[in-house]
Design an enzyme around this catalytic site. Structure first.
Site, short mmCIF file in Angstrom:
data_model
loop_
_atom_site.label_atom_id
_atom_site.label_comp_id
_atom_site.label_asym_id
_atom_site.label_seq_id
_atom_site.Cartn_x
_atom_site.Cartn_y
_atom_site.Cartn_z
N TYR A 1 -7.80 -11.98 2.05
CA TYR A 1 -9.11 -11.49 2.51
C TYR A 1 -10.06 -11.16 1.36
CZ TYR A 1 -7.02 -6.82 1.83
OH TYR A 1 -6.39 -5.72 1.31
N GLU A 2 -9.52 -11.07 0.15
CA GLU A 2 -10.38 -10.81 -1.01
C GLU A 2 -11.19 -12.04 -1.39
OE1 GLU A 2 -8.46 -8.22 -4.17
OE2 GLU A 2 -6.73 -8.70 -2.95
N ALA B 1 2.39 -2.54 4.10
CA ALA B 1 1.99 -1.64 5.19
C ALA B 1 1.65 -2.53 6.37
CB ALA B 1 0.78 -0.82 4.76
N HIS C 1 -4.79 -0.25 -5.58
CA HIS C 1 -3.86 -1.28 -6.04
C HIS C 1 -4.04 -1.48 -7.54
CE1 HIS C 1 -2.35 -3.16 -2.26
NE2 HIS C 1 -3.43 -2.58 -1.77
N HIS D 1 -8.52 2.74 7.36
CA HIS D 1 -7.70 2.57 6.16
C HIS D 1 -7.13 3.89 5.67
CE1 HIS D 1 -6.11 0.56 2.69
NE2 HIS D 1 -6.81 1.31 1.86
N MET E 1 -1.57 -8.15 6.66
CA MET E 1 -2.48 -9.08 5.98
C MET E 1 -1.89 -9.64 4.69
SD MET E 1 -5.89 -6.73 6.45
CE MET E 1 -6.21 -5.84 7.99
N SER E 2 -0.57 -9.71 4.62
CA SER E 2 0.08 -10.20 3.38
C SER E 2 1.46 -10.76 3.69
CB SER E 2 0.21 -9.04 2.38
OG SER E 2 1.10 -8.07 2.88
N ASN F 1 0.67 2.63 11.12
CA ASN F 1 -0.16 3.00 12.29
C ASN F 1 0.27 2.11 13.44
OD1 ASN F 1 -1.57 0.85 10.49
ND2 ASN F 1 -2.41 0.49 12.55
N HIS G 1 -4.74 -10.36 -2.13
CA HIS G 1 -4.82 -10.64 -0.69
C HIS G 1 -5.76 -11.80 -0.40
CE1 HIS G 1 -3.52 -6.40 -0.87
NE2 HIS G 1 -2.84 -6.69 0.23
N SER H 1 0.83 -1.21 0.00
CA SER H 1 0.00 0.00 0.00
C SER H 1 0.86 1.25 0.00
CB SER H 1 -0.89 0.05 1.25
OG SER H 1 -1.73 -1.07 1.29
N1 HPA Z 1 -3.29 -4.41 11.20
C1 HPA Z 1 -3.26 -5.24 10.15
N2 HPA Z 1 -2.83 -4.88 8.95
C2 HPA Z 1 -2.42 -3.61 8.79
C3 HPA Z 1 -2.43 -2.69 9.84
C4 HPA Z 1 -2.90 -3.11 11.13
O1 HPA Z 1 -2.93 -2.35 12.11
N3 HPA Z 1 -1.95 -1.51 9.34
C5 HPA Z 1 -1.66 -1.72 8.04
N4 HPA Z 1 -1.93 -3.00 7.70
#
Ligand code: HPA
Length: 273
Positions: A83-84, A111, A59, A245, A209-210, A233, A81, A28
């Site tokens: 989750y998709e 990210a 993306h 997000h 998540m990747s 974050n 991903h 990201s």
């Molecule tokens: N959790 C999971 N995936 C993420 C996060 C998070 O806080 N930030 C960016 N991708």
């Protein structure tokens, strides 16, 4: 599965005979990097027969072939991903295709949420190891012996010598580099504070998540792997604020220039070893 890989591979080979040495997967906010390199060819995922398509906003889904630091590279601009809704074998299909196209080394970027409380949003973290136990292993099912062995070793997923290169690259770019363990969860919901405490107890420094699944698929094929996370974050419960997000995107955009410079320097360094 191997036939599906061959279909994709042949479909790409009808369009380019470019042989990359290094693969780069952009996370990201880093997507724009691919637009800045010396490009030889681009192939949209939609042009590749049998290829899984990305649905996440921001993306772009395509392979970019070209040169960074004089080295032939293939960049995945947009990843798939779990989750998709794709099967994990489809999630790692693009990674495997890059291996089949010839890459010897892979740079993973993403990210991630900061689990280690000494981190801050905007930090860059070199991945030293990962925890992938919370997502299905991408190698489940009949082993594709053309790619690798049934029980591949994972004792050094993130190559020691490539990690040394990343440290050198960060120093050259005057970037303070964190180092830590990345833990992959499925998403798409962010974690609860209790889950983040669990991740911390398990030894994770960042959560996302990747990436870990892609690292496993690459190692299965004998591709040397390294990775960097952008801590966009602090993970849930660390600070007294909600996650969204937009914040992830904002931080990724803020750090993008630095992150891009680091990726270029990493390519320069690792192409020498
Ligand atoms: N959790 C999971 N995936 C993420 C996060 C998070 O806080 N930030 C960016 N991708």
């Amino acid at each position: 599965m191997y036939n599906k890989l061959l279909t994709c591979y042949n479909s790409i080979r009808e369009k380019t005979d470019f042989v990359p040495e290094i693969g780069i997967i952009l996370g990201s906010g880093l997507g724009g990097y691919a637009d800045e390199i010396e490009t030889v060819a681009t192939i949209d995922y939609s042009e590749i027969e049998g290829f899984p398509q990305s649905t996440v906003e921001g993306h772009k889904g395509r392979f970019v072939f070209g040169y960074v630091c004089g080295t032939p590279v293939v960049i995945m601009q947009g990843r798939v991903h779990y989750y998709e809704g794709y099967a994990m074998t489809d999630v790692v299909l693009p990674t495997r295709i890059m291996g089949m196209l010839g890459i010897k080394k892979l740079i993973l970027t993403n990210a991630a949420g900061g689990v280690n409380t000494s981190y801050s949003a905007g930090d860059l973290m070199m991945i030293t190891d990962h925890i992938a136990t919370f997502v299905p292993n991408p190698l489940l099912g009949k082993n594709i012996s053309e790619l690798g062995v049934r029980f591949p070793d994972m004792s050094e997923i993130y190559s020691k010598r490539l990690r040394a290169c990343i440290r050198d690259a960060a120093e050259k770019c005057d970037i303070t580099l964190r180092e830590g363990v990345y833990l992959q969860l499925t998403g798409p919901s962010y974690e609860s504070p209790a889950e983040i405490r669990m991740c911390r107890t398990l030894g994770a420094d960042a959560v996302g998540m990747s990436t870990a699944c892609e690292a496993i698929a690459a190692r299965h094929m004998g591709v040397e792997v390294c990775g960097v996370s952008c801590i966009t974050n602090m993970a849930a419960g660390v600070l007294d604020q909600k996650l969204n997000h937009a914040e992830v995107q904002e931080t990724a955009d803020r750090v993008a220039k630095q992150f891009k410079a680091l990726v270029t320097e990493i390519v320069c360094q690792i192409s020498k070893v």
